[in-house]
Motif scaffolding. Sequence first.
Motif, PDB file in Angstrom:
ATOM      1  N   LEU A   1      -3.232   0.443  -9.386  1.00  0.00           N
ATOM      2  CA  LEU A   1      -3.875  -1.001  -9.031  1.00  0.00           C
ATOM      3  C   LEU A   1      -2.796  -1.523  -9.859  1.00  0.00           C
TER       4      LEU A   1
ATOM      5  N   MET B   1      -7.796   2.907  -9.494  1.00  0.00           N
ATOM      6  CA  MET B   1      -7.844   2.098  -7.785  1.00  0.00           C
ATOM      7  C   MET B   1      -9.216   3.158  -7.124  1.00  0.00           C
TER       8      MET B   1
ATOM      9  N   ASN C   1      -1.044   5.784  -3.121  1.00  0.00           N
ATOM     10  CA  ASN C   1      -1.980   6.008  -4.211  1.00  0.00           C
ATOM     11  C   ASN C   1      -1.886   4.892  -5.563  1.00  0.00           C
ATOM     12  N   TRP C   2      -1.868   3.660  -4.680  1.00  0.00           N
ATOM     13  CA  TRP C   2      -1.158   2.734  -4.909  1.00  0.00           C
ATOM     14  C   TRP C   2      -1.390   1.709  -4.664  1.00  0.00           C
ATOM     15  N   GLN C   3      -2.199   0.592  -5.107  1.00  0.00           N
ATOM     16  CA  GLN C   3      -2.656  -1.177  -3.621  1.00  0.00           C
ATOM     17  C   GLN C   3      -1.555  -2.109  -5.249  1.00  0.00           C
TER      18      GLN C   3
ATOM     19  N   GLU D   1     -10.090  -9.333  -1.745  1.00  0.00           N
ATOM     20  CA  GLU D   1     -10.705  -9.155  -2.840  1.00  0.00           C
ATOM     21  C   GLU D   1      -8.782  -8.699  -3.926  1.00  0.00           C
ATOM     22  N   ARG D   2      -7.813  -8.745  -3.412  1.00  0.00           N
ATOM     23  CA  ARG D   2      -6.792  -8.224  -4.385  1.00  0.00           C
ATOM     24  C   ARG D   2      -6.047  -9.342  -4.837  1.00  0.00           C
TER      25      ARG D   2
ATOM     26  N   ASP E   1       0.501  -1.267  -0.083  1.00  0.00           N
ATOM     27  CA  ASP E   1       0.055  -0.071   0.200  1.00  0.00           C
ATOM     28  C   ASP E   1       0.456   1.394   0.406  1.00  0.00           C
TER      29      ASP E   1
ATOM     30  N   ARG F   1     -11.198   2.982  -1.536  1.00  0.00           N
ATOM     31  CA  ARG F   1     -10.994   2.126  -0.329  1.00  0.00           C
ATOM     32  C   ARG F   1     -10.098   1.866  -0.549  1.00  0.00           C
ATOM     33  N   ARG F   2      -9.175   1.224   0.617  1.00  0.00           N
ATOM     34  CA  ARG F   2      -8.227  -0.497   0.653  1.00  0.00           C
ATOM     35  C   ARG F   2      -8.606  -1.253   0.826  1.00  0.00           C
ATOM     36  N   LEU F   3      -8.385  -2.470  -0.279  1.00  0.00           N
ATOM     37  CA  LEU F   3      -9.148  -3.638  -0.439  1.00  0.00           C
ATOM     38  C   LEU F   3      -8.309  -4.395   0.366  1.00  0.00           C
ATOM     39  N   SER F   4      -9.301  -5.557   0.048  1.00  0.00           N
ATOM     40  CA  SER F   4      -8.607  -6.385   1.463  1.00  0.00           C
ATOM     41  C   SER F   4      -7.925  -7.151   0.769  1.00  0.00           C
TER      42      SER F   4
END
Length: 312
Positions: free
Chosen positions: A119, A151, A81-83, A160-161, A78, A154-157
């Motif tokens: 993402l 993106m 601005n990225w996941q 989910e990722r 995390d 919210r933060r994806l779990s």
Amino acid sequence: MRLAFFAAAIIALWVSSAFAQDTAVEEAAHRAEVLAHLPHDAAELLFGREATPAPGPPEAIGTYERGCLEGAAALPADGPNWQVMRPSRDRAWGHPMLIALIERLAQKLPAEAGWPGLLVGDIAQPRGGPMLTGHGSHQIGLDADIWLTPMPPRRLSAVERDEISAMDVVAADRMDIDTATWTPQHRRLLEAVAREPGLARIFVNAAIKRALCREAGPDRAWMAKIRPWWGHNYHFHIRLSCPSGDALCRAQTPPPPGDGCGKELDWWFTEEALHPPPSPPRKPLRLADLPQACAGLVTAAGQALHIPGGAR
Ligand SMILES: [Zn+2]
């Protein structure tokens, strides 16, 4: 002759693109299938079980399709601005220059392109090298896949990722983009990335290139780096040039100048390109197929395979 060249190349990128979307369960199934057929000294096995980066100064060794990586850095799961997506694959390792570029891009894209954040899909394994599943390239830490899904706010779990699907921006007949999913921000995103000086190429589906040819303004020098390729309708693939000082990194010929919107692009919409004959399965690589320096980055065959742990 052109077809023969592309037949080999399809194995490298078309196949990888088909698998880029795989969920954790699908990925595990492909992995098991590959493992059942690989010789015990396959380079895919040797690099696939390495869980840590090779110590030492960062160095991309070899070519994008035949090489390895020393001194890799991990993109944190995390950032502002990225996941990182598909975390269970443990492929968020790259040359520190690429990791820094992704972090910088992610931060400036909301203002510069109206793109909320990245993402990030597969980059490379901890020591680069060929992978058990997916990509032919991504071996020297200078390639990364970025999803065409903006993106979410919210933060994806972790689950989910590993499970959610990316957005397909190409129409079913592959002749143009899908107007239901393609947005002006996609063009601005690709333009902002292509304008990065260290960028060698960006691979996108030919339908996306077609849309960019239509939508780009009069200043089109950046378009030269946007290269049509099979797949790449859910994600685009960024490729950095060899970092100066990485003496063992073998650069690719730069793309020809010009926007690439002419005849060269038309070919991608012919029957030959849209429906290529099936490719034979990719042949496993041996250490001898890679630059000599790569042999020093892996331990000998015969040890337990590193299976990346659960979602992180
Ligand atoms: Zn890729």
